[in-house]
Design an enzyme around this catalytic site. Structure first.
Site, short mmCIF file in Angstrom:
data_model
loop_
_atom_site.label_atom_id
_atom_site.label_comp_id
_atom_site.label_asym_id
_atom_site.label_seq_id
_atom_site.Cartn_x
_atom_site.Cartn_y
_atom_site.Cartn_z
N HIS A 158 -17.37 4.24 0.99
CA HIS A 158 -16.93 3.26 0.00
C HIS A 158 -17.74 3.47 -1.26
O HIS A 158 -18.96 3.54 -1.21
CB HIS A 158 -17.09 1.84 0.55
CG HIS A 158 -16.20 1.61 1.73
ND1 HIS A 158 -16.62 1.79 3.02
CD2 HIS A 158 -14.89 1.28 1.79
CE1 HIS A 158 -15.60 1.56 3.83
NE2 HIS A 158 -14.54 1.25 3.12
N LYS A 172 -2.16 3.79 -3.28
CA LYS A 172 -3.15 4.71 -2.72
C LYS A 172 -2.72 6.15 -2.88
O LYS A 172 -1.52 6.44 -2.98
CB LYS A 172 -3.44 4.36 -1.27
CG LYS A 172 -2.49 4.91 -0.25
CD LYS A 172 -2.90 4.47 1.16
CE LYS A 172 -1.76 4.82 2.08
NZ LYS A 172 -1.73 4.31 3.37
N ASP A 182 -16.00 7.97 6.70
CA ASP A 182 -15.60 6.86 5.84
C ASP A 182 -16.65 6.63 4.76
O ASP A 182 -17.84 6.61 5.04
CB ASP A 182 -15.50 5.61 6.72
CG ASP A 182 -14.70 4.50 6.04
OD1 ASP A 182 -14.11 4.76 4.98
OD2 ASP A 182 -14.68 3.39 6.59
N GLN A 236 -14.50 7.58 11.78
CA GLN A 236 -14.00 7.96 10.46
C GLN A 236 -15.09 8.65 9.65
O GLN A 236 -16.26 8.32 9.79
CB GLN A 236 -13.55 6.72 9.69
CG GLN A 236 -12.38 6.00 10.33
CD GLN A 236 -12.02 4.74 9.57
OE1 GLN A 236 -12.89 3.97 9.19
NE2 GLN A 236 -10.74 4.52 9.36
N ARG A 282 -9.64 0.23 17.57
CA ARG A 282 -8.42 -0.52 17.28
C ARG A 282 -7.60 -0.59 18.55
O ARG A 282 -7.42 0.41 19.24
CB ARG A 282 -7.61 0.16 16.18
CG ARG A 282 -8.29 0.00 14.83
CD ARG A 282 -7.49 0.54 13.68
NE ARG A 282 -8.36 0.65 12.51
CZ ARG A 282 -8.06 1.32 11.41
NH1 ARG A 282 -6.90 1.94 11.31
NH2 ARG A 282 -8.91 1.38 10.40
N CYS A 322 -15.43 -1.19 6.26
CA CYS A 322 -15.58 -1.74 4.91
C CYS A 322 -16.47 -2.99 4.83
O CYS A 322 -17.40 -3.02 4.01
CB CYS A 322 -14.22 -2.04 4.29
SG CYS A 322 -12.86 -1.16 5.00
N HIS A 382 -12.01 2.85 -1.20
CA HIS A 382 -12.05 3.24 0.21
C HIS A 382 -11.57 4.69 0.27
O HIS A 382 -10.51 4.99 -0.27
CB HIS A 382 -11.07 2.42 1.06
CG HIS A 382 -11.24 0.94 0.97
ND1 HIS A 382 -11.81 0.20 1.97
CD2 HIS A 382 -10.89 0.06 0.00
CE1 HIS A 382 -11.79 -1.08 1.63
NE2 HIS A 382 -11.25 -1.19 0.44
ZN LIG Z 1 -12.67 0.79 3.73
#
Ligand SMILES: [Zn+2]
Ligand SMILES: [Zn+2]
Length: 672
Positions: A411, A496, A409, A407, A389, A360, A542
């Site tokens: 945004h 979420k 991922d 991910q 992580r 992010c 997200h």
């Molecule tokens: Zn994010």
């Protein structure tokens, strides 16, 4: 005169009960059937013993085996007590500690005597037998309120050092309850908050099984003594237990680590805890998924980016990760290590950087380049984002829980007005992806505000309503899509949406999420120029559909039991010879398929064809093209499909090729 309490029942009726009466008395007053079926009671929403007297006017709902979740929690906790009693009967001197219910059963942690040492799996059948004896004795489980000192004295006298230590840490004056199993000489007693069923005889003696033993530190702290933990699984009846054991067996057969080895997809090794070594076959699956996802996000109006692995600690401070999330981050000094033998490798004076645990903040940096006008919104930035992580080694599990993961991922930066529409579009995109990948059933859940949260109630009302509206607008807020709201399960800064897939053997996996964030863009100074010419902070959505490639591939392996559809199969076909005279022909067939883009291998080994068939079926090769002298003479192949290897269909090479090509088209490219 006896005081009377008003007890309100779920059907709206009210029963007047004299002081001292219990939910069991209400059940008996309603009818003998209910009196027998009632396991426990919900009194003003709290699950309680059925024999515990009312303390005043109350609402009451009786719990029976039909209230499966509550009933399972209750029986599992009962089984834990019975396990502890059985162990102390069989192994005098063993100390008890704690034993909670778990997702599929229970466990109990014991401190065995030094002479005995940790429990072993060989001892489990005898313990099970003793547990059945306790159940058959139908001993009452009775709640008693004790003072703290009395509890401590009791445990000190009975040699229970762990319990005596624990109880003194409870706040003075707190109500402490002890549960007594049985009466008189044969009574067994444990410090416990409850609730429990009325007696051990309420349990089905054939609905549990002790499954394994392991070590566990007292209070989970490695500085404390190691205890011996016994696990069990427990259900309401034998049928449920059998179904569960069958599911376990089926799950073991599908274990992605085992199939990953059979198919030569990937491996893990101790030198890189929680990071995957992808082999050529495994990475073919990855690449097919990645290519598929790129086509899907391209058509959905996303732009793909790539952001740095390492960013300065100050950036993570600003985003708030440094404070709350640092224990999960790999921190790296911005320094060239010394090779000088007398000096330390690192001076310890360098600035710190961190490997990104999420993408992010990097995406916000891309968004912030130049001036963005409201006309350009929404902006959807996508990244196959590799993150690290720092999870403890013990928590890692194959592809399912890793330390390095990628991910899918993205945004989405948008205005308040665009939010519902963007979330709604995402619901549709996720639906297409899951269906394309063979998941016919999934559930969408809305995780609502937790107790500890940032922001006002008005902000939460609005944020929750936006997500609800978006799912409704997409047409997915229905029972068919498992639409459900989960109170208390949102993140501390926003609600979420979650997508839970149901796999081929009925297990569920949480994969996709979308979350509207009105905090981080402000923290990192993301802004756009609005219609009014002023600066505004965009909303940041997200979102991910797979979650991570690693875990999603793990789920796919287990869902398909390795039998991937042709477009994902690492090796789509193997040309295998029956006799060596067909070698040249087999090579010719394979070359022709490879030229056409088919992932093909040959098996020319001097082995019996049945042996070859077995081996390729273990490696889950979807199609086997068997060739011998006759096929070579006639220009044909005998096609055998995985799962029905004993049947074969003879066809020309061209026919086989066009069949394979057609079946290999990814679902999004299949003409409708
Ligand atoms: Zn994010
Ligand atoms: Zn208990």
């Amino acid at each position: 005169m006896t005081k009377m309490f008003k007890i309100a029942l779920p059907d709206g009726s009210v029963k007047e009960m004299p002081e001292g009466s219990t939910p069991a008395d209400v059940a008996a007053a309603i009818g003998p059937g209910l009196a027998k079926a009632a396991l426990a009671a919900k009194v003003d929403g709290e699950v309680r013993d059925i024999m515990r007297p009312f303390e005043g006017d109350a609402s009451l709902a009786l719990i029976t085996s039909r209230d499966e979740k509550d009933a399972l929690d209750l029986v599992r906790h009962d089984f834990a007590h019975i396990l502890a009693e059985a162990v102390q009967n069989l192994y005098p001197g063993t100390q008890i500690t704690f034993g909670p219910a778990t997702e599929d059963g229970f466990y109990y942690d014991f401190a065995p005597t030094p002479e005995h040492g940790p429990f072993t799996e060989e001892e489990l059948p005898a313990i099970e037998q003793e547990m059945r004896r306790i159940i058959a004795a139908d001993k009452a489980l009775v709640r008693e309120v004790w003072t703290r000192d009395r509890v401590r004295d009791f445990f000190a006298k009975t040699g229970e050092a762990f319990k005596a230590e624990w109880v003194m840490e409870l706040p003075e004056g707190e109500t402490i309850t002890m549960y007594r199993t049985g009466e008189g000489e044969g009574a067994w007693i444990d410090l416990c908050r409850g609730p429990h069923l009325a007696s051990t005889g309420k349990l089905d003696p054939n609905a549990f099984k002790l499954t394994r033993v392991s070590g566990a530190y007292w209070r989970g702290d490695p500085k404390n003594p190691m205890l011996s933990r016994i696990y069990g699984t427990a259900w309401l009846n034998k049928k449920q237990l059998d179904e569960y054991l069958k599911r376990l067996e089926e799950a073991a057969k599908r274990d992605h680590r085992k199939i990953g080895q059979d198919m030569d997809l990937f491996h893990l090794q101790a030198e890189a805890h929680g990071s995957v070594f992808w082999h050529p076959h495994g990475f073919i699956v990855w690449r097919a998924l990645e290519a598929y996802m790129r086509r899907r996000i391209d058509e959905a109006g996303y732009q793909e980016i790539k952001t740095p692995q390492l960013m300065d600690a100050r950036q993570w401070e600003k985003s708030g990760h440094w404070g709350k999330y640092r224990e999960n981050m790999f921190v790296v000094p911005d320094e060239i290590p010394s090779t000088d033998e007398d000096k330390p490798i690192l001076s310890g004076k360098a600035d710190l950087m961190a490997l990104k645990p999420m993408n992010c903040p990097g995406h916000i940096q891309v968004f912030k380049q130049g001036i963005t006008s409201y006309r350009e919104l929404p902006i959807r930035l996508y990244e196959n984002g590799s993150c690290h992580r720092n999870e403890p080694h013990g928590a890692l599990h194959g592809l399912m829980r890793v330390r390095q993961f990628t991910q899918d991922d993205a945004h989405i930066f948008c205005t308040d007005e665009q939010l519902v529409d963007e979330v709604s579009k995402f619901c549709q995109l996720a639906d297409r992806v899951y269906r394309d990948l063979g998941f016919e059933k999934y559930a969408i859940k809305l995780a609502l505000r937790p107790d500890k949260r940032a922001g006002t109630d008005e902000q939460w009302d609005r944020a929750e309503q936006e997500l609800r509206d978006a799912v409704r607008a997409a047409g997915f807020a229905t029972a068919e899509y498992g639409w459900e709201e989960l109170p208390g399960e949102g993140a501390f800064y926003a609600p979420k949406l979650e997508w839970h897939l149901t796999d081929a053997i009925g297990r569920t996996w949480q994969v996709g999420t979308i979350q509207a964030d009105r905090v981080m863009p402000g923290l990192l100074d993301a802004a756009y120029v609005g219609e009014d010419g002023e600066k505004h902070t965009p909303v940041m959505l997200h979102r991910a559909i797979f979650g991570s490639y690693e875990r999603f591939i793990g789920i796919l392996i287990e869902h398909y039991a390795g039998k991937f559809p042709l477009w994902l199969a690492p090796v789509q076909t193997v040309v295998a010879t029956i006799v060596s005279d067909a070698d040249a022909y087999a090579n010719e067939v394979a070359a022709k398929l490879a030229d056409a883009g088919v992932r093909v291998e040959t098996d020319l080994r001097n082995e019996k064809i049945n042996y070859k068939v077995r081996e390729h079926s273990l490696a889950k090769v979807p199609l086997l093209l068997v060739v011998g002298k006759r096929e070579a003479d006639e220009g044909t192949v005998a096609v055998r499909r995985l799962g029905s290897e004993d049947r074969q269909v003879v066809m020309s090479v061209d026919q086989a090729l066009s069949m394979i090509r057609e079946e290999s088209i990814p679902p999004d490219l299949t003409p409708h």
